[in-house]
Scaffold this motif. Structure first.
Motif: not given
Length: 151
Positions: A82-110
């Motif tokens: 399991e991983y936190d969708v908001t940060t990529g943090q693993s919840y299997l224990g300290p030191g476990e590799t997180p999954v890479r997360s990316y910044g997301v924004s909402v932008a007007p088409g123009e």
């Protein structure tokens, strides 16, 4: 590079999308009115992480009372890590590799400029007559530039 995922109006709360850009696969989740993006590759054994089930968290202010929050965990469909969708943090224990997360924004088409990729479009030496366009919808955009890993 920024990648256009979808119009906000076509991406309902609780939904997720997988976008493929070259060899990179990214899962984009809408939780309530916020958007999050994770690499669709489980650090454990390379499973398609973002295709896994999502689950809510709970919080409690005192014994006997609890609140169920929105889905913020994703579990890899291969082994259930399991991983936190908001940060990529693993919840299997300290030191476990997180999954890479990316910044997301909402932008007007123009506002979408030259550093944006539409994954479904095929580049080529095509020439066509152009017309002025006015964009009225907002789009979900993932920013794949390097971010500091969560530890």
């Amino acid at each position: 590079m920024k990648i256009v995922v979808a119009k906000v109006s076509e991406f309902p709360p609780g939904d997720r999308r997988i976008v493929q850009v070259g060899k990179r696969s990214i899962g984009v989740f809408r939780i309530g009115e916020r958007f999050y993006a994770l690499n669709n590759y489980c650090p454990h054994q390379g499973g398609p992480l973002c295709l896994g089930r999502t689950a809510p968290t709970t919080s409690s202010s005192r014994p006997g009372e609890y609140t169920v929050n929105e889905d913020v965990f994703v579990a890899c469909p291969w082994h259930g890590w399991e991983y936190d969708v908001t940060t990529g943090q693993s919840y299997l224990g300290p030191g476990e590799t997180p999954v890479r997360s990316y910044g997301v924004s909402v932008a007007p088409g123009e506002a979408l400029g030259g550093d944006v990729k539409f994954p479904d479009r095929v580049p080529g030496p095509y020439v066509a007559e152009t017309f002025e366009v006015h964009v009225e919808d907002d789009y979900v955009v993932v920013d794949t530039t390097a971010r500091q890993a969560v530890r």
